[in-house]
Write a protein that holds these residues in place. Structure first.
Motif, PDB file in Angstrom:
ATOM      1  N   VAL A 686      29.671   9.016 -29.736  1.00  0.00           N
ATOM      2  CA  VAL A 686      30.144   8.049 -30.721  1.00  0.00           C
ATOM      3  C   VAL A 686      31.633   8.284 -30.994  1.00  0.00           C
ATOM      4  O   VAL A 686      32.099   9.432 -31.024  1.00  0.00           O
ATOM      5  CB  VAL A 686      29.348   8.148 -32.040  1.00  0.00           C
ATOM      6  CG1 VAL A 686      29.474   9.530 -32.676  1.00  0.00           C
ATOM      7  CG2 VAL A 686      29.764   7.053 -33.029  1.00  0.00           C
ATOM      8  N   ALA A 706      29.066   3.548 -29.584  1.00  0.00           N
ATOM      9  CA  ALA A 706      28.030   4.573 -29.443  1.00  0.00           C
ATOM     10  C   ALA A 706      27.156   4.253 -28.239  1.00  0.00           C
ATOM     11  O   ALA A 706      26.898   3.083 -27.917  1.00  0.00           O
ATOM     12  CB  ALA A 706      27.184   4.659 -30.695  1.00  0.00           C
ATOM     13  N   ALA A 751      26.089   8.704 -35.021  1.00  0.00           N
ATOM     14  CA  ALA A 751      25.109   7.956 -34.229  1.00  0.00           C
ATOM     15  C   ALA A 751      23.850   8.785 -34.079  1.00  0.00           C
ATOM     16  O   ALA A 751      23.907  10.001 -33.852  1.00  0.00           O
ATOM     17  CB  ALA A 751      25.686   7.618 -32.862  1.00  0.00           C
TER      18      ALA A 751
END
Length: 925
Positions: A686, A706, A751
């Motif tokens: 991410v 992400a 993420a």
């Protein structure tokens, strides 16, 4: 007296604009210095034959005439917790008359006469009429006592029901007397309560207290300190007549005390004075009338406060302060001090030099009675004749109600009607199934009130409640067991009734060999899962493919779904959506190709959307389940695991229905047997993109990129430091965030993938600048601005004055709520000013000593809860009509409105609904 019971009431008194608090020991020291040798008249006890003091060690009823001339020896001392009745006695003592500190938990005191004798030694207080510590059921009715400290109740040991409560009614007291025989004295109350918490059905009513000037020394006639009723059953303090609360000598300018005061310094909401309902009381010639200085959910309404400012012989009463006072004396937080008010009280209170609302009046304590509504101010003058009229009206009220105050009411005085507990019955099925909702229904009624709620229990565990008829609850059992269900109804007086327990047998669901939807096979690795008539999904942390168009997969049958059917058993949303979207056929065949030759474990999701169907299931040509019944509508199963030995690269599945029915197949889940190796999950990646700078009140656009190499990204969360700002579940991952204060943000994105692994991006610093508001166009020169309920500050580069500034006045109740999110957002200084304001239905702001000329006036208004509609005027000219304040957090800087000043004042008034006024800003043209 046991430790902690002598100096236990902390009182507030004010003889100027602010409240003054002194410990009791300090006040006593001052009294001794001021009045070292004051003599006083003393009441005489009846000339009857007395027995000596007695000690009660067992329960029973006690009557007779008893006396003690020793200040250290009580007339009657209780040393038993058995029920005791003391009635028809004449008691005379130099000390305590009835000492129930170590007994008296179940006590009735009625139809007794008590007289305080001259103390047997110096620097010693008069005795109490009665003191009870940790009582459980105490009734004090139809007694007369004079020249005593009155009734003291310390702590409470009751069980929280109306059967174990405190009742003080129909008593008559003369000259509550805290004086020592050699001058000076101590505080005394007609009724003092400390730590008496959680009373249900308590009543303090129809008591008459008369204190003569220069022949008494009382502080608060009634003081409740850290004492409370409960929600739905407040302490009812009504129809009491209190005349006289004076310093000694009565012409002294210094005094602390009142007619009735509620206060307490406990730091928690459960330990302060709360849930007190005071009404129809008459307070006459008291140096202060009624105060609320602490706690919550207390109300004084429909009372009468009449003080002429003169003693009965015509001398001026110099120590008067105010009729009604409501202020946070102990600085308690908003979860401790709240929801207190005065409403619809009639007040005529003379305080020499006051001006509220007339000359030499102080009906309301200045700056300390914001939540005092609908006050009926008696016209001037308030006279001694009006005080006498209060006494006459009291006698008439007693007569009209057929009451006897003091001794003579009989052993059965006119009672307050006993509350009848509610009735309640419970109806539930005798059996149930795990995952299937049960409907619990109750019928409840109250013969002399209303049912406030019905609660439902399994044993001692509360399942829920319903506050309105028909009373019901839907409850879904989660495990096979026998439930013991009851319903409990509570009425408006706090009485409660529970039903007898009803047993309900809960069985595990009949799954036909299914696993209920979760679980993994032993020593196996996940290979593939197919959502036959739905999209890709994540279930149990595993990635499922959409069946339509999936590689190496074929299935016959018709596609259909019905997402409106309630599943049995209930399950999570992703699984439920997959189950209710399926294919159906009388002979379903499905083939999963591209499978390496090996041994596999296969699960099949099946369900029923209407009527039961019976079918046989085979995997790889082998029958794995015969005569499976699908059950009723909503029933579902995860069947398996079924073994499939693959030698041709395919797994074949067949569901063959009998008697012309159709089977429903929703999902196929495949695991490879023979290995326990679980692939290591790779965490997602991410990155965060954010601007380097921003401005208060303007949205920042945050975006994140992400990805997950061996799965899917389930969500991306955005943070400022450790504070979560929001999240996005789908790509492209973004968030719009509006900063509310200037400063430096430290922003990150985190993420999380389908297996729960999470990765946080590097932090991005964003510098947020405040909003500079330029002077209004054509406004001229900044003249003055007032932060009405706050301190001095700088706003838009201009110096604002605080609430204590000179040359302005404002009415209304002061309050602040800094936790409400403002719309639109603004800088911290402006937000703090806006959220601290005054409120009321008829606000009147007046700025004085304004040089004559033309001005522009701005007003900051806001809404803290529900929308109100009101109008505003400036110097008598309409400025805005029927303004809607909007939802909680809405605010507006209103103006400019022209003000042509010819008399040195700028006045702002409101009408209609309740307005919140926070600040006023004035520019000279």
């Amino acid at each position: 007296m046991q430790k902690g019971t002598e100096n236990r009431f902390s009182l507030a008194f004010s003889n100027r604009s602010g409240a003054c608090f002194l410990p009791l020991s300090a006040m006593m020291f001052i009294l001794l210095l001021l009045f070292p040798g004051l003599s006083r008249a003393q009441g005489q006890a009846p000339n009857v034959t007395y027995q000596g003091p007695i000690t009660i060690t067992k329960g029973g009823t006690y009557s007779g005439n008893y006396r003690s001339t020793n200040s250290d020896v009580p007339v009657i001392k209780l040393e038993t917790t058995e029920p005791v009745i003391i009635e028809n006695c004449i008691l005379a003592g130099a000390g305590d008359l009835i000492d129930a500190k170590n007994g008296g938990s179940n006590l009735i005191i009625r139809n007794n006469r008590g007289y305080g004798l001259t103390q047997s030694k110096d620097n010693t207080r008069h005795g109490v009429f009665v003191e009870v510590n940790s009582g459980k059921s105490v009734v004090i009715e139809h007694n007369y006592f004079e020249h005593t400290i009155g009734i003291l109740i310390y702590l409470w040991g009751g069980n929280g029901t109306a059967q174990q409560t405190l009742t003080i009614r129909y008593n008559q007291a003369k000259n509550i007397d805290g004086r020592y025989r050699n001058g000076g004295g101590t505080f005394a109350n007609f009724l003092g309560m400390n730590g008496v918490l959680g009373l249900v059905g308590s009543e303090i009513a129809w008591n008459q207290v008369i204190n003569d000037p220069d022949n008494s020394l009382v502080e608060d006639n009634i003081n409740l300190y850290n004492s409370s009723g409960v929600a739905g059953s407040p302490i009812r303090m009504h129809d009491n007549y209190i005349q006289g609360a004076y310093p000694f000598p009565a012409t002294s300018p210094n005094y602390t005390g009142s007619g009735i005061t509620l206060d307490g310094d406990n730091a928690g909401p459960g330990g302060v004075t709360a849930h007190v309902d005071g009404y129809n009381n008459q307070l006459v010639s008291t140096c202060a009338a009624m105060n609320i200085a602490g706690g919550h959910d207390n109300i004084f309404h429909d009372n009468r406060f009449v003080t002429s400012g003169y003693l009965p012989d015509g001398r001026k009463l110099q120590a008067n302060y105010a009729g009604a006072g409501l202020w946070n004396a102990y600085g308690q937080p908003s979860n401790v001090f709240y929801n207190n008010k005065f409403d619809n009280n009639t007040i005529g209170f003379v305080a020499w030099g006051g001006n509220e609302p007339f000359k030499d009046r102080r009906d309301l304590s200045p700056g300390a009675c914001g939540p005092c509504y609908n006050t009926n101010h008696m016209p001037n003058p308030v006279t001694l004749q009006q005080e006498q009229s209060e006494w006459t009206s009291w006698q008439q009220k007693v007569q009209q109600n057929g009451l006897t105050i003091g001794v003579g009411g009989g052993t059965t005085p006119p009672p307050t009607p006993t509350n009848t507990p509610p009735t309640v019955s419970l109806s539930v099925p005798s059996t149930g199934t795990v995952g299937t909702a049960l409907t619990l229904s109750a019928t409840a009624a109250d013969a002399n009130g209303t049912v406030t709620k019905v609660e439902f229990f399994n044993g001692a565990t509360k399942l829920g409640e319903d506050t309105s008829a028909p009373y019901s609850l839907s409850y879904t059992p989660t495990a096979a067991s026998t439930l013991s269900l009851t319903a409990r109804a509570t009425d408006n007086a706090g009485a409660a009734t529970s039903t007898a327990a009803t047993s309900v047998t809960i069985s595990a669901p009949t799954t036909g060999g299914g696993t209920g939807g979760t679980g993994t096979p032993t020593n196996a690795t996940f290979v593939r899962a197919l959502n036959l008539n739905g999209p890709a999904a994540t279930i149990d942390g595993l990635s499922w493919e959409a069946g339509n168009g999936a590689a190496n997969f074929q299935v016959n049958g018709m596609s259909f779904e019905n997402q409106g059917i309630a599943l049995n058993p209930a399950t999570d949303a992703a699984r439920a959506h997959m189950i209710r979207s399926s294919v159906f056929n009388g002979n379903i065949t499905a083939t999963v190709g591209g499978v390496a030759n090996a041994t596999y474990q296969v699960y099949l999701y099946v369900w029923e959307d209407n009527n039961p169907v019976t079918f046989n299931i085979s995997v790889e040509g082998q029958t794995v389940q015969s005569n499976y019944s699908s059950g009723n509508g909503g029933r579902w199963d995860r069947l398996g695991p079924f073994t499939a030995n693959v030698t041709d690269g395919n797994i074949s599945i067949n569901l063959a229905a009998a008697n012309g029915g159709n089977a429903n197949l929703s999902g196929i889940e495949i695991w490879k047997a023979g290995t326990s190796t679980t692939p290591t999950n790779a965490a997602p990646t991410v990155t965060l993109t954010a601007p380097a700078t921003g401005t208060v009140g303007q949205a920042l656009s945050l975006t994140a990129t992400a990805a997950d190499a061996d799965g899917t990204v389930s969500k991306v969360e955005f943070f400022n430091g450790t504070t979560k700002l929001g999240e996005d579940l789908t790509s492209p991952y973004a968030l719009s965030f509006t900063p509310t204060a200037a400063g430096t943000l430290s922003l990150t994105a985190r993420a999380t993938d389908n297996a729960g692994a999470a990765t946080t991006s590097a932090a991005k610093s964003v510098t947020v600048a405040g909003v500079a508001t330029p002077p209004p166009a054509g406004a001229g020169t900044f003249y003055r601005a007032i932060n009405i309920n706050g301190s001095a500050m700088t706003l838009d580069g201009n110096a604002w004055q605080g609430s204590t500034a000179a040359n302005y006045t404002v009415n209304g109740g002061a309050f602040a709520n800094q936790n409400v999110a403002l719309t639109p957002a603004t800088d911290a200084s402006r937000a703090s000013m806006i959220r601290s304001s005054v409120f009321g239905p008829a606000l009147n702001f007046k700025m004085t000593a304004v040089p004559n000329g033309s001005y522009d006036v701005y007003m900051y208004v806001w809404e803290d809860n529900n929308a109100e509609t009101y109008s505003l005027s400036v110097n008598g000219q309409p400025a805005v009509s029927n303004f809607n304040s909007g939802s909680a957090g809405s605010w507006k800087k209103m103006g400019p409105y022209a003000a042509n000043v010819t008399a040195g004042t700028i006045t702002i008034t409101s009408s209609g609904g309740y307005a919140n006024l926070s600040g006023v800003e004035v520019w000279k043209k």
